[in-house]
Design an enzyme around this catalytic site. Structure first.
Site, short mmCIF file in Angstrom:
data_model
loop_
_atom_site.label_atom_id
_atom_site.label_comp_id
_atom_site.label_asym_id
_atom_site.label_seq_id
_atom_site.Cartn_x
_atom_site.Cartn_y
_atom_site.Cartn_z
N ASP A 34 -1.52 -3.10 6.86
CA ASP A 34 -0.94 -3.32 5.53
C ASP A 34 -1.03 -4.79 5.16
OD1 ASP A 34 0.33 -2.71 3.18
OD2 ASP A 34 2.34 -2.63 4.03
N TRP A 65 -2.40 -10.42 0.57
CA TRP A 65 -3.25 -11.52 1.04
C TRP A 65 -4.12 -12.03 -0.13
CZ3 TRP A 65 -8.39 -12.71 1.21
CH2 TRP A 65 -8.79 -13.72 2.10
N ASN A 91 -2.81 7.18 -1.10
CA ASN A 91 -3.72 6.14 -1.64
C ASN A 91 -4.67 6.68 -2.72
OD1 ASN A 91 -4.13 4.33 1.51
ND2 ASN A 91 -2.67 4.02 -0.14
C1 FPP Z 1 -3.10 -1.72 2.89
O1 FPP Z 1 -3.13 -2.87 2.13
C2 FPP Z 1 -4.40 -1.31 3.27
C3 FPP Z 1 -5.03 -0.20 2.82
C4 FPP Z 1 -4.47 0.72 1.84
C5 FPP Z 1 -6.35 0.14 3.25
C6 FPP Z 1 -6.76 -0.40 4.58
C7 FPP Z 1 -8.18 -0.67 4.43
C8 FPP Z 1 -8.87 -1.61 5.09
C9 FPP Z 1 -8.32 -2.45 6.15
C10 FPP Z 1 -10.28 -1.84 4.73
C11 FPP Z 1 -11.17 -0.64 4.82
C12 FPP Z 1 -11.15 -0.05 6.17
C13 FPP Z 1 -12.23 0.28 6.88
C14 FPP Z 1 -12.06 0.90 8.20
C15 FPP Z 1 -13.59 0.03 6.40
P1 FPP Z 1 -2.46 -2.82 0.70
O2 FPP Z 1 -3.56 -2.76 -0.29
O3 FPP Z 1 -1.46 -1.71 0.63
O4 FPP Z 1 -1.75 -4.19 0.70
P2 FPP Z 1 -0.44 -4.59 -0.13
O5 FPP Z 1 0.67 -3.72 0.37
O6 FPP Z 1 -0.25 -6.03 0.22
O7 FPP Z 1 -0.77 -4.36 -1.58
#
Ligand code: FPP
Length: 250
Positions: free
Chosen positions: A27, A32, A75
């Site tokens: 997360d 970031w 998501n």
């Molecule tokens: C959470 O950050 C992350 C996700 C919803 C997706 C995770 C994806 C990756 C690490 C990249 C793609 C993965 C692979 C394996 C290619 P967020 O967007 O919810 O962050 P926030 O809570 O700060 O908004």
């Protein structure tokens, strides 16, 4: 003096106390990016680099199973451009990294409602699975279009069908039979669940499987999460007193 607050070297880890399965809620990509006034997609791109770093760290330390929460059933409700960007990143990752997985003897697997993914991504998943199927050093599971409740619903449907078909006596339904009907059927339950970016929640991840997992939540945002912190968390895990509901042994 080493000023790094996470300074634990790989050699300080006790191989006998390594988790057999680490699960991670990745997360903080969006935050970031926001902190830097970047588009959220840049945060996801940086997040993929951390994915690589942590797969390599698990492989180097000898952790046999790693499950990463890459895309939840919830998501799908994100803006279309973000969902598309994540699908493209996923395809790119699978195509770029499958050779390294094979070289390291890492078997790739995906769990979740995979039929909801775009055809292209499903194809890349299948290709990566078959390309790496002989890997026996480590299994990497990507949770994609994954939801813990949907997984439980699917398990109930599968078990009910067997009961209705007369293949299964309801009296024989046990914990282990339930486990065998989850997407994680052949995996041990996670010993350690890590969540980055400080939120104190489970977010519908591996609801059945984490019953006795040790939980570690770090404030570090996923793109800033590095190998040294991961090794430090493994060291913290070594010191946890796991009682599984029993009293401590003397
Ligand atoms: C959470 O950050 C992350 C996700 C919803 C997706 C995770 C994806 C990756 C690490 C990249 C793609 C993965 C692979 C394996 C290619 P967020 O967007 O919810 O962050 P926030 O809570 O700060 O908004």
């Amino acid at each position: 003096m080493n000023s790094n607050k996470f300074s634990v070297s790989d050699s300080e880890l006790d191989p006998a106390k390594l988790p057999a399965h680490v699960a991670i809620i990745m997360d903080g990509n969006g935050r970031w990016a926001k902190k830097r006034l970047f588009n959220r997609i840049i945060g996801h791109e940086k997040g993929v680099e951390t994915v690589r770093t942590i797969i390599r760290a698990c492989h180097d330390t000898g952790i046999p199973n790693l499950t990463l929460y890459a895309f939840s059933t919830e998501n799908w409700q994100r803006p279309k451009y973000e969902v598309n960007a994540l699908m493209i990143l996923l395809s790119k990752f699978l195509k770029n990294d499958r050779q390294e997985m094979k070289d390291k003897s890492i078997r790739f697997n995906a769990i979740g409602q995979l039929d909801r993914l775009p055809k292209k991504v499903r194809h890349d998943i299948e290709q990566t699975k078959s390309f790496t199927r002989d890997g026996d050093a480590m299994q990497l599971n990507l949770a994609l279009s994954y939801g813990g409740r949907s997984e439980i619903v699917d398990m109930v449907k599968a078990i009910s069908k067997k009961v209705l078909d007369g293949q299964l006596d309801p009296e024989t339904i046990s914990d282990s039979l339930v486990s065998q009907h989850l997407y994680t059927a052949r995996l041990p339950d996670p010993d350690l669940l890590i969540r980055t970016s400080g939120e104190m929640r489970i977010s519908n991840f591996l609801l059945w499987q984490i019953a006795y997992s040790e939980i570690y939540i770090t404030d570090t945002l996923w793109p800033d999460f590095k190998r040294d912190e991961f090794i430090y968390i493994l060291k913290q895990f070594e010191g946890r007193n796991r009682r599984f509901g029993k009293v401590a042994e003397t």
